[in-house]
Design an enzyme around this catalytic site. Structure first.
Site: not given
Ligand code: ADP
Ligand code: MG
Length: 631
Positions: A331, A524, A528
């Site tokens: 991730d 993390d 996920d």
């Molecule tokens: P990653 O796969 O990098 O861990 P996430 O799946 O947690 O990322 O989130 C993917 C995208 O969704 C982020 O890059 C952001 O654009 C958006 N996002 C997720 N959660 C939030 C939040 N709490 N506030 C704003 N944007 C969010």
């Molecule tokens: Mg994440």
């Protein structure tokens, strides 16, 4: 040593003493002459130490026969020793039983010790908690402390229960939990987890969990339960013993009967006694105890060594799988990057920057996502949660909430599309957070994350350790994802994935690879969990305090240093090497001795020494898995 072990030890000492006395008084010359000629009297005398040392083995063997589970070690020992006695080899019969018991005692001691070692090594179980009473501090059992109680932790003491600091500043050592020796400074409003050691100031902490739910309890529970999940090698050994022992018994029977019969047929004297003796020696040698004990012990020690380095492994099957990981899926946010975003620009907004940030920070006030935390930090002022209602977090997209009665939506382009709001693209590389107020576009905030210092080295080490394919999955935008992957040397990248897409992607990867090569996912623990449980090995990092991740993962890295992933693989490989060394060594020595026994070269004394010797060496080798360097 526990009571049972002490009892066995006493029996061993008593029977050694008896055996020596009997050997002296029955020997010719110095002994009592009536005894040295009278075989019946000798038999009676030797049966005393024999029963002292072997009664429980005989009982177990008898029970096994009654329950139709004939072929086990007890049976082997009973048959071999009774056989020896019937052949008139009284001393050998008793000695075999004696050495067998010494071996058993040694292994049960070693197992108990390494089991205890793990809890001791981690040294995180707190004995008491200090609460403020009417006249000074009161020491109580941590189990009795209710949530919300103020506890006091003085320098040198362990934090017994998870909580939040309400008074004081101190530097705490988390090395027992994380293997990381650099102390961390904490002060008012910081969260502390149980198991850390307070090194400097007095801390007052308001507990936020019960002891049983605190990090320490969770970790200890996890480590102590880890032995119940068996690895393939362990299962192999039990299956092996299942076929092996009967096979050996029948071979022994054949050895006792066939050669003498053949000799009889071709006109030689049959020498029944000699062949029966060889068959009995064969039985003693064949006892598979070294294998049966040292394999689980190696895993146990491996798990213990890993926990010392801040790598918690939930079962030996995962340790085994980790050693053959060839596909590593990561991730991005919080795993390879710090997850601490900084605002690098605010564009296309009609409101003032400050106002936009204020509304965004409020909308994000309930979320644990690294992005939310960073926005709150960027805003910097205190957040009034009473202004916020109707919060909804849409995983992988963003958050919607009402702030001061206005509908705020903040998230990525997917969120805007879902709500049919027209948005502006950004020319800058970074994570773009679009903000909409009451359904109208209000501009976007560009934030960017920093790579962890060790990410690049970690990826390089993994490739060096034989990981064939590294893949990064992220919900972030394509340009950020590609930049990060290129920077770190990650081979493949998929971006703009929703949490569900990540599962699908991992399933695709699982299907495409050969069964033998394992796939691990490192995350993390923020949104996920499904992927963690889908992968062959789910690794959660920086999971201290995040229960969901500790639950879902197979392996938990106590801090968030990506180098720990390589470390964990290193530990698992070492452990598997030890396991195989023991398997080959024990089986090898056994086969040689069996051959020597069948040929009549090895006698029963050699047999029992070989058996106990192999076991001691195998056990000592297994303990080696406990020795793990901290980083
Ligand atoms: P990653 O796969 O990098 O861990 P996430 O799946 O947690 O990322 O989130 C993917 C995208 O969704 C982020 O890059 C952001 O654009 C958006 N996002 C997720 N959660 C939030 C939040 N709490 N506030 C704003 N944007 C969010
Ligand atoms: Mg994440």
């Amino acid at each position: 040593m526990n009571k049972k072990q002490k009892k066995v030890l006493i029996r061993i000492i008593v029977s050694i003493a008896l055996l020596t006395i009997i050997a002296i008084i029955t020997s010719e010359g110095i002994g009592i002459s009536v005894l040295s000629d009278n075989r019946i009297m000798q038999l009676v005398l030797y049966l005393i130490p024999y029963f002292v040392i072997g009664y429980d083995i005989l009982k177990k063997a008898f029970k096994g026969i009654m329950n139709r589970q004939v072929f086990d070690e007890n049976f082997l020992m009973a048959v071999a020793t009774i056989g020896a006695i019937c052949l008139g080899e009284y001393r050998e019969g008793v000695a075999v039983m004696l050495f067998y018991q010494i071996g058993e005692l040694f292994q049960s001691y070693a197992v108990g010790k390494s089991r205890r070692n793990i809890s001791e090594l981690m040294d995180i179980r707190p004995d008491y908690a200090n609460i403020e009473g009417e006249d000074g501090l009161l020491q109580v059992d941590p189990d009795e402390v209710e949530i919300g109680t103020i506890i006091v932790v003085s320098p040198g003491e362990k934090v017994p229960i998870d909580g939040v600091v309400v008074e004081g500043t101190a530097s705490v050592n988390t090395s027992a939990l994380t293997g990381e020796s650099v102390p961390r400074t904490i002060s008012v409003d910081d969260e502390v987890i149980s198991g850390c050691i307070n090194m400097t100031g007095v801390l007052k902490i308001r507990t936020t969990k019960e002891f049983g739910e605190s990090t320490v309890s969770k970790i200890l529970e996890l480590v102590e339960n880890s032995s119940s999940k068996k690895s393939r090698s362990e299962n192999f050994i039990s299956r092996f013993a299942h076929y092996y022992t009967p096979a050996v018994c029948y071979s022994a029977l054949a050895l006792a009967v066939i050669p003498p019969v053949i000799r009889l047929i071709i006109g030689m004297s049959p020498e029944f006694g000699n062949w029966v003796y060889r068959a009995l020696t064969f039985l003693v040698i064949s006892c598979p105890c070294a294998l049966v004990i040292s394999i689980p012990l190696s895993f146990f020690a491996g798990i213990g060594g890993a926990s010392k380095a801040g790598v918690l492994v939930k079962g030996s099957n995962y340790l085994e799988a980790l050693a053959s990981v060839k596909h590593m899926v990561f991730d991005k946010t919080g795993t390879l990057t710090k997850g601490i975003f900084e605002v690098t620009g605010i564009h296309h907004n009609e409101l003032e920057d400050e106002k936009l940030l204020e509304l965004s920070a409020h909308a994000e006030c309930y979320s644990n996502h690294p992005i939310s935390k960073s926005i709150r930090t960027a805003y910097g002022k205190t957040i009034d949660q009473t202004r916020v209602t109707d919060v909804e977090e849409i995983s992988g997209k963003g958050v919607t909430a009402k702030v001061d009665g206005m509908e705020i939506a903040i998230g990525n382009s997917k969120l805007m599309e879902q709500m049919s709001i027209k948005y502006e693209n950004c020319h800058k590389v970074g994570t773009i957070l679009h903000v909409a107020i009451n359904g109208a576009y209000a501009g976007h905030i560009v934030i960017s994350d920093v790579l962890k210092d060790t990410s690049k080295e970690a990826i390089a080490r993994l490739h060096k350790m034989g990981v064939k394919k590294t893949i990064m999955l992220t919900g972030d935008s394509k340009n950020v994802a590609e930049y990060v992957a290129a920077e770190l040397g990650i081979m493949h990248v998929s971006s703009e994935l929703l949490p569900g897409d990540k599962v699908a992607k991992v399933e695709e990867l699982l299907d495409a690879k050969p069964e033998k090569e394992k796939l691990a996912f490192v995350g993390d623990g923020i949104n996920d969990a499904p992927v963690l449980s889908r992968a062959d090995v789910g690794i959660a990092m920086g999971a201290l305090g995040s229960d969901a991740a500790i639950e879902a993962a197979d392996i938990v890295l106590m801090d968030d240093d990506p180098l720990k992933i390589a470390k964990a693989i290193g530990i698992s490989k070492k452990c598997m090497r030890i396991v195989y060394e023991n398997i080959y060594f024990a089986i090898g020595v056994k086969l040689i001795c069996l051959l020597l026994g069948a040929l009549g070269i090895a006698n029963m004394w050699l047999a029992i020494f070989a058996d106990v010797g192999v076991m001691v060496i195998a056990v000592l080798n297994a303990i080696r898995a406990l020795m793990v360097k901290k980083i």
